[in-house]
Design a protein around this motif. Structure first.
Motif, PDB file in Angstrom:
ATOM      1  N   PRO B 222       0.813  -1.212   0.000  1.00  0.00           N
ATOM      2  CA  PRO B 222       0.000   0.000   0.000  1.00  0.00           C
ATOM      3  C   PRO B 222       0.847   1.263   0.000  1.00  0.00           C
ATOM      4  O   PRO B 222       0.572   2.196  -0.760  1.00  0.00           O
ATOM      5  CB  PRO B 222      -0.801  -0.090   1.305  1.00  0.00           C
ATOM      6  CG  PRO B 222      -0.671  -1.472   1.786  1.00  0.00           C
ATOM      7  CD  PRO B 222       0.507  -2.087   1.139  1.00  0.00           C
ATOM      8  N   LEU B 223       1.899   1.269   0.816  1.00  0.00           N
ATOM      9  CA  LEU B 223       2.696   2.493   0.919  1.00  0.00           C
ATOM     10  C   LEU B 223       3.348   2.834  -0.414  1.00  0.00           C
ATOM     11  O   LEU B 223       3.260   3.960  -0.901  1.00  0.00           O
ATOM     12  CB  LEU B 223       3.758   2.346   2.001  1.00  0.00           C
ATOM     13  CG  LEU B 223       4.531   3.643   2.235  1.00  0.00           C
ATOM     14  CD1 LEU B 223       3.739   4.569   3.141  1.00  0.00           C
ATOM     15  CD2 LEU B 223       5.905   3.396   2.805  1.00  0.00           C
ATOM     16  N   SER B 224       3.985   1.841  -1.028  1.00  0.00           N
ATOM     17  CA  SER B 224       4.685   2.152  -2.274  1.00  0.00           C
ATOM     18  C   SER B 224       3.675   2.493  -3.372  1.00  0.00           C
ATOM     19  O   SER B 224       3.922   3.367  -4.202  1.00  0.00           O
ATOM     20  CB  SER B 224       5.574   0.977  -2.695  1.00  0.00           C
ATOM     21  OG  SER B 224       4.807  -0.161  -2.936  1.00  0.00           O
ATOM     22  N   TYR B 225       2.527   1.818  -3.343  1.00  0.00           N
ATOM     23  CA  TYR B 225       1.498   2.089  -4.350  1.00  0.00           C
ATOM     24  C   TYR B 225       0.995   3.539  -4.234  1.00  0.00           C
ATOM     25  O   TYR B 225       1.046   4.325  -5.182  1.00  0.00           O
ATOM     26  CB  TYR B 225       0.352   1.085  -4.134  1.00  0.00           C
ATOM     27  CG  TYR B 225      -0.695   1.047  -5.227  1.00  0.00           C
ATOM     28  CD1 TYR B 225      -0.693   1.928  -6.301  1.00  0.00           C
ATOM     29  CD2 TYR B 225      -1.713   0.093  -5.164  1.00  0.00           C
ATOM     30  CE1 TYR B 225      -1.658   1.854  -7.277  1.00  0.00           C
ATOM     31  CE2 TYR B 225      -2.683   0.011  -6.143  1.00  0.00           C
ATOM     32  CZ  TYR B 225      -2.663   0.906  -7.198  1.00  0.00           C
ATOM     33  OH  TYR B 225      -3.620   0.841  -8.158  1.00  0.00           O
ATOM     34  N   ILE B 226       0.551   3.891  -3.037  1.00  0.00           N
ATOM     35  CA  ILE B 226      -0.059   5.219  -2.857  1.00  0.00           C
ATOM     36  C   ILE B 226       0.979   6.316  -3.067  1.00  0.00           C
ATOM     37  O   ILE B 226       0.723   7.331  -3.724  1.00  0.00           O
ATOM     38  CB  ILE B 226      -0.706   5.313  -1.456  1.00  0.00           C
ATOM     39  CG1 ILE B 226      -1.883   4.347  -1.384  1.00  0.00           C
ATOM     40  CG2 ILE B 226      -1.166   6.733  -1.167  1.00  0.00           C
ATOM     41  CD1 ILE B 226      -2.463   4.149  -0.006  1.00  0.00           C
ATOM     42  N   THR B 227       2.192   6.087  -2.552  1.00  0.00           N
ATOM     43  CA  THR B 227       3.239   7.098  -2.728  1.00  0.00           C
ATOM     44  C   THR B 227       3.533   7.302  -4.211  1.00  0.00           C
ATOM     45  O   THR B 227       3.671   8.442  -4.671  1.00  0.00           O
ATOM     46  CB  THR B 227       4.539   6.642  -2.023  1.00  0.00           C
ATOM     47  OG1 THR B 227       4.204   6.190  -0.730  1.00  0.00           O
ATOM     48  CG2 THR B 227       5.524   7.769  -1.947  1.00  0.00           C
TER      49      THR B 227
END
Lengths: 432, 326, 267
Positions: B222-227
Motif C-alpha cells: 500500500p505504501l509504495s502504491y499510494i506514494t
C-alpha cells in the motif's frame, strides 16, 4: 535495542510448568539401557560382555574415531544383556543393559583433581574425550572435536538461550550451578586460548542473567553476559553467532570457520565436572513437563534410565498421553513408547494429551510470505514445500534445501498448516 | 514393548505446536475489516446497497459451493475466501445497480477468477478484480452510473476523477479546487460518487490499520502504491510539472481500497517484502498513466491485474539473500 | 458500407500476409525427420519410463536410428514389437522370444498383519515414513505402505492391496525398475521366473524366526519346510530368509502348499 538475528518468531515459552522447580536427583534406577549410539559420528565400540560386573562411570564403549565418543556405565551392577533396544532417535540400536546392584559404587578411575591449573591443554582435551562429553543441547556433537579446532579461535560463545518452549533444564543449571559453569567456561577459554567470551541468554530469563552477572563480578572474570531478544530459534548455533558477534557462518561451513566455538551451558558444566571431579558424562538434567504431567520437574537422571521411570517419578499424567516428545516441541522427536532410555542428548520429555495436539488440515499455499519472514536462514520454505508436494526434487535443489536446519519456524506460522519441514526432510532424503 | 493402555502413541514430524493462525481466520478478519466501509456506503447511498452486497456474497458462495460439489472436492466455502471475494465484488459495483449485476460479477469472479485455476492459492489474478473487469467490459453503462451521495434520486453524479479528467481533456484551464465541488473532507468521509466500497476512505483506513497491526497485511504494497500515485500525480497531473493535486488523486477513486485490500492479496501479489515494494510502484505508475492519459477515468483495477501478471517474474528475481551467502 | 469493406479487406489482407509468412517459414525451417524414427516410435510403448537412460521414447527412437543405443536397453517393449523395430532398423532382434521377462516383486506381505510400533502421522510417502524412528512397523524390513512405488510406476502395474501393502501385477510390469529406485526399504527385487506358475518369497525379514512371529503373521520364519519340499532344490535359507533360485525353479507350487505362514505367493 537487544541483539538478535534476522527472521525468527517469538513463541510463547510455556516454561512456567517447571521453571521454578529445583533440580532433584532421580532415585537410582534398577536397570539402565545404554545405547552405543548417543552422539554425532561413529558408534562406540563395545568393550564389555554379558555377565561383566561394571561400576558407575566405568567405560563400556570406546570411541572409534576422531568424531566419536566414549560411553560409560551410569550405575554399578551386572551387564545382563547386550541387544537391540528402542532408541529415541534412530528407532533401534545395539544397547548395553545393566542391572543395578544398588550400591552405585564409583569406578576407581574417578578421582577429583587438585592441580587443574597445571594441566596442559592436550591433557585437558584428553580428559574431555575420555569422559565422553558431547554437546548437551541436543545434537550431541563430541565436545573434544570442538575443542581441537584446526585454526585459531578468537571468540567463545556459551549458549544459555534455551529457546525451545517448555524446556528449563539449562535455565535451572544457570541458577543453581552458576559458579561451576563459570569455572567450566574458564577451562574452555584456556583450551581454546580465546580473548572474547560471551554468554548469550534470552531477556525473558532475567533471573539467569542476573545470577550470571553477579557471579562474574564477584569472581572478576573477563566474561560478558549478552541479553538477547526472546525469539525462536535464537539458540541455533549460527543464529547465536550472528546475534552476538554479527558474523555469518557461510553455508555448509562450521562456526570455527568464522573463528567461533559455541558451547551449551550444560556441556560446560559437564566439562567442569570432568576436569575437577574426574566424572564421566553418565548423568544429565532432563526437564519432564507438559500440561498433563502431574508434577513437572527438572531431574538429574542417569543415562539409560527409561522415560517411564521419569514420568512415574513426576506423578504420572492426568490424562492418557497421545504424544511423548524427546526435546522441545519445535525440534523434539516424537517417541513410540515410554520404554525408551534417556540418552546424552535428552534435554526434556514433553507429554501432550490428545486435546493438545494440532489437528492439521493441510491446505494449498496462499503465498502469505510468513515462512519467508521467519526463516532464520532466509530461504524460501513455501517453494520447497510445493516442490516436495509435487515430487519435483530436481527443482527443489535450486532452493538450497540443505541449508535448512529444520527449526520448524515456518511450519509453526503457516496459516495453511502445511507440513513444510516434512517436505524439506523428504527432499533432503531423496536428494542425498 | 510396553504401551500405555495398549494405545499406540502418535509420531509425527516436529514442530509439534502451531501458532494457531489459519487461512480461515485471516480471510474472516479481512472480511470484518472491510465491513465499516460497507456500513458507511449503506448510510451514504441508501439501503439498496445492502441488498447488492448480500447478492454478491450469495453469488460467490453459491458458485464456490456448486463448483466444489461438481468437482467432488472438499467444501472450501467456510474458509471465508469466497465470502471475501463476494464482498469485494460488491464494493466494486456502483450503488443503485441491479442486484443481478453483483451476482453475475461474483459468479465470474469465483468461476473464472479462482476455480478454473484450481481454487484458492492457484489463481494468478485477483478474483474480485476479474469480476469487476468483466462487468466493466460487458455493462459499461451500468457500471458507470453513479448516484449522488445522500440523495438517491439524482442518478447522475460523475465521480471526481471523471470530472477531473473531462475537465482536463477539454482544456478547461481551471484549477482543481474550482472545478470540483468536493472538498477533501467530503472525499475522506465518502460523500461523493463512486463504487460501494471505495467511498469512505476513513473506514477503509481504519480497517487496514487493524490488519497492518495484526500483521495480516504488510505496509509495503500500500505504501509504495499510494506514494507512487501521489508522486506521479504531483509531477504530471497539474499545469506544467510539479503542481498536481495529489491529495485528490489519493482520496478519490478506488486507490485506497485497491492499495490496502486488493493489491495486498497474498495469492496474487509478490511474496517477498522487496517484491511487494516493486509491485506497489508498478501498480502506481500504471494507475497514474491510465488516470491521466488512458481511456478510463480510473485505473486501479487494471493496474493491479497487470501487475498480478508480473508477480511470478518479480518472485523469480527478488529473492532474499540466503543466510551465510556473503 | 465503405467502413465494412475496409474492415473486411484489411483483415483478409492481414490473414493472407500471415498465411504466406507461415507457409514460407515452414518451408524454410523444415527439419527432415527420418521416417524410420516415426515408425519406431509407433512400436515403442510410449510410457517415457526412462529405463533406457534417455529422456523418453522419442529420444530413444532417434538414438536407435543414429545407432547410439541398443534395442535391448528398452525393457518395457514387448518382444513382438522389438522384432518389428529390428526389422525397421535392419538388424536382428536382440532378444528373440526366448528371453524370459523380468518382473518386479515387492517382497513383503505385512501391512495390517505386521504390528505397528506407533501411529504414523506424517506425509504419505514411504521415503518420509522411514525417517521417523526408522519406520512405524515393528519389523524393520517391512513395507511402510505409503504407496510411493504405486505413484512412480509408469505402467500402473502396482496396486495397493486391502491389507495395506502394494503388489505388482505381473503381466503389467515392464521391468523399468523405477519402483526399486524409490523404495526406501529396498524390498523390491527383480525376478526372472521361467515357468507358468511364478512363485516368490513375499518377505524380506532377516530377523530370527521367533522375532518374526512376534512382529508379523505372514513373515518367513526360516523353518525350512519349503527347502525340503522343493523337488529341484531351488530353495535355500540365507540370513533367516528363504530364497528361490529361479534358474532351477520349475513352478511346481509344492513350496506354497507346505509354507506354514503363507509367505510363498504366486505373482
Amino acid at each position: 535495542m537487544l541483539q538478535t538475528f534476522p527472521g525468527g518468531k517469538h513463541i510463547h515459552g510455556f516454561k512456567d510448568f517447571s521453571k521454578d522447580k529445583q533440580i532433584v536427583s532421580l532415585p537410582l534406577p534398577s536397570q539402565v539401557i545404554i545405547p552405543l549410539s548417543q552422539h554425532t559420528g561413529k558408534n562406540s565400540q563395545l568393550i564389555v560382555k554379558q555377565g561383566d560386573k561394571v561400576k558407575t562411570g566405568q567405560k563400556i564403549g570406546e570411541s572409534t574415531g576422531f568424531i566419536s565418543s566414549c560411553i560409560h556405565s551410569s550405575i554399578s551392577g551386572t551387564v545382563s544383556k547386550i541387544a537391540e533396544y528402542n532408541h529415541p532417535v534412530i528407532g533401534r540400536c545395539q544397547s548395553v543393559v545393566v542391572d543395578s546392584d544398588g550400591n552405585d559404587e564409583l569406578d576407581s578411575s574417578i578421582k577429583s583433581r587438585q592441580n587443574v591449573e597445571s594441566l596442559s591443554n592436550d591433557k585437558l582435551r584428553e580428559i574431555v574425550k575420555e569422559t565422553g562429553i558431547v554437546g548437551l543441547g541436543g545434537a550431541a556433537f563430541p565436545t573434544h572435536v570442538k575443542l581441537s579446532p584446526p585454526k585459531q579461535i578468537d571468540t567463545l560463545i556459551i549458549n544459555g538461550v534455551e529457546c525451545e518452549p517448555y524446556l528449563t533444564c539449562d535455565f535451572r543449571l544457570m541458577l543453581e550451578k552458576t559458579k561451576d559453569i563459570l569455572r567450566g567456561v574458564l577451562i574452555l577459554k584456556k583450551i581454546l586460548q580465546t580473548e572474547a567470551v560471551y554468554i548469550g541468554i534470552e531477556e525473558d530469563k532475567p533471573e539467569a542473567i542476573r545470577a550470571m552477572r553477579n557471579k562474574i563480578v564477584q569472581m572478576k572474570l573477563p566474561i560478558t553476559v549478552v541479553p538477547l531478544k526472546a525469539k525462536y530459534p535464537q539458540g541455533a548455533e549460527k543464529q547465536l553467532i550472528k546475534a552476538i558477534v554479527d558474523r555469518e557462518v557461510p553455508a555448509g561451513k562450521l562456526p570455527l570457520d568464522v573463528g567461533v566455538v559455541v558451547s551449551n551451558v550444560g556441556t560446560v558444566l559437564a566439562v567442569y565436572e570432568a576436569i575437577y571431579d574426574g566424572k564421566p558424562l553418565y548423568e544429565r538434567v532432563v526437564t519432564v513437563t507438559g500440561k498433563i504431567v502431574k508434577e513437572p520437574a527438572n531431574l538429574r537422571v542417569r543415562v539409560g534410565t527409561k522415560f517411564s521411570e521419569l514420568i512415574a517419578y513426576c506423578g504420572g499424567t492426568t490424562q492418557v498421553p497421545a504424544k511423548i516428545i524427546m526435546g522441545g516441541p519445535m525440534m523434539g522427536l516424537a517417541q513410540c513408547s515410554e520404554d525408551v532410555p534417556v540418552i546424552k542428548g535428552t534435554s526434556g520429555i514433553l507429554i501432550f494429551s490428545e486435546d493438545e495436539l494440532e489437528k492439521k488440515n493441510e491446505q494449498p499455499c496462499i503465498r502469505c510470505g510468513r515462512c519467508i519472514d521467519v526463516c532464520p536462514m532466509n530461504m524460501l520454505p513455501y517453494a520447497l514445500s510445493i516442490c516436495g508436494e509435487n515430487e519435483r526434487f530436481e527443482r527443489a535443489s535450486k532452493y538450497t534445501p540443505f541449508d535448512c536446519m529444520e527449526c520448524g519456524a515456518c511450519t509453526y506460522v503457516c496459516p495453511a498448516q502445511r507440513r513444510i519441514v516434512e517436505y524439506i526432510r523428504l527432499i533432503k532424503a531423496v536428494l542425498k | 514393548m510396553s504401551k500405555i493402555a495398549g494405545i499406540n502413541l502418535k509420531v509425527s514430524s516436529s514442530p509439534h505446536i502451531h501458532s494457531g493462525e489459519t487461512t480461515t481466520k485471516i480471510m474472516w478478519t479481512v472480511f470484518f475489516c472491510l465491513l465499516p466501509s460497507g456500513f458507511m456506503s449503506i448510510y451514504i447511498f441508501g439501503l439498496s446497497t445492502l441488498w447488492i452486497i448480500l447478492s454478491a456474497i450469495l453469488g460467490a458462495v453459491a458458485t464456490e459451493w456448486c463448483c466444489c460439489t461438481v468437482q467432488k472436492k472438499a467444501l472450501t466455502v467456510s474458509d471465508g475466501s469466497a465470502v471475501l471475494t463476494g464482498l469485494l465484488v460488491a464494493y466494486n459495483v456502483p450503488p443503485q445497480s441491479p442486484l443481478w449485476l453483483a451476482f453475475l460479477g461474483s459468479f465470474v469472479a469465483i468461476l473464472f477468477g479462482k476455480i478454473v485455476f484450481g481454487g484458492l492459492g492457484f489463481n494468478i489474478f485477483n478474483p474480485a478484480l476479474i469480476g469487476r473487469v468483466f462487468l466493466m467490459a460487458s455493462f459499461p453503462v451500468l457500471m458507470t452510473r453513479w448516484p449522488a451521495p445522500l440523495n438517491v434520486d439524482a442518478v447522475t453524479a460523475p465521480t471526481p476523477l471523471a470530472i477531473f479528467k473531462d475537465g482536463f481533456s477539454q482544456n478547461n484551464m481551471l484549477s482543481a479546487g474550482e472545478m470540483i465541488n468536493f472538498s477533501y473532507r467530503d472525499l475522506f468521509l465518502g460523500f461523493r460518487g463512486g463504487c460501494i466500497g471505495e467511498a469512505c476512505v476513513l473506514a477503509l483506513i481504519l480497517g487496514a490499520a487493524f490488519l497492518i497491526y495484526k500483521k495480516y497485511i504488510s505496509w509495503h504494497t500500500p505504501l509504495s502504491y499510494i506514494t507512487t500515485v501521489a508522486v506521479f500525480a504531483w509531477v504530471f497531473a497539474g499545469e506544467g510539472f510539479f503542481n498536481g493535486d495529489f491529495l485528490m488523486h489519493i482520496l478519490s477513486g478506488g486507490l485506497i481500497m485497491g492499495a490496502f485490500y486488493m493489491a495486498t492479496d497474498y495469492v496474487t501479489g509478490p511474496i517477498t517484502k522487496k517484491g511487494q515494494l516493486i509491485f506497489g510502484i508498478g501498480c502506481g505508475i500504471i494507475t497514474g498513466i491510465i488516470r491521466l492519459w488512458g481511456g478510463y477515468p480510473e485505473g486501479v483495477s487494471y493496474s493491479i491485474l497487470i501487475m498480478n501478471a508480473a508477480t511470478p517474474l518479480i518472485d523469480r528475481f527478488v529473492v532474499p539473500k540466503r543466510f551465510g551467502n556473503m | 458500407m465503405k467502413a465494412i469493406i475496409f474492415a473486411v479487406a484489411s483483415l483478409a489482407g492481414l490473414g493472407l500476409a500471415f498465411g504466406l509468412l507461415l507457409a514460407w517459414a515452414s518451408k524454410k525451417f523444415h527439419i527432415e525427420e527420418d521416417p524410420r524414427v516415426v515408425k519406431i516410435k509407433d512400436f515403442l510403448p510410449g510410457a517415457n519410463c526412462g529405463a533406457c537412460g534417455l529422456a523418453g521414447c522419442a529420444s530413444f527412437a532417434e538414438a536407435l536410428v543414429e545407432n547410439k543405443t541398443e534395442l535391448a536397453f528398452c525393457v518395457a517393449c514387448s518382444g513382438e514389437n522389438k522384432q518389428k523395430i529390428a526389422e525397421v532398423l535392419g538388424i536382428s532382434s536382440p532378444d528373440k522370444d526366448t528371453q524370459v521377462k523380468k518382473i518386479a516383486v515387492i517382497a513383503c506381505g505385512g501391512g495390517t498383519r505386521c504390528k505397528n510400533k506407533f501411529d504414523y502421522q506424517g506425509l504419505e510417502d514411504c521415503r518420509s515414513a522411514v525417517l521417523y524412528l526408522g519406520g512405524h512397523k515393528e519389523c524393520k524390513y517391512a513395507c511402510v505402505g505409503q504407496g510411493t512405488c504405486i505413484r512412480v510406476c509408469p505402467f500402473d502395474a502396482i496396486k495397493m492391496q486391502p491389507e495395506g501393502v502394494p503388489k505388482v501385477i505381473g503381466h503389467k510390469c515392464r521391468s523399468c525398475e523405477k519402483c526399486i529406485a524409490v523404495c526406501p526399504r529396498n524390498i523390491i527385487e527383480m525376478i526372472q521366473p521361467k515357468g507358468k506358475n511364478k512363485v516368490y518369497i513375499n518377505c524380506s525379514s532377516q530377523d530370527k524366526g521367533a522375532q518374526v512371529m512376534k512382529n508379523c503373521k505372514v513373515g518367513c520364519i526360516a523353518c525350512g519346510k519349503c527347502v525340503k519340499a522343493c523337488p529341484v532344490k531351488a530353495i535355500t535359507i540365507e540370513n533367516n530368509l528363504a530364497k528361490i533360485d529361479y534358474a532351477e525353479c520349475i513352478g511346481c507350487k509344492k513350496c506354497i502348499d507346505v509354507c506354514p505362514t503363507k509367505v510363498i505367493c504366486l505373482i
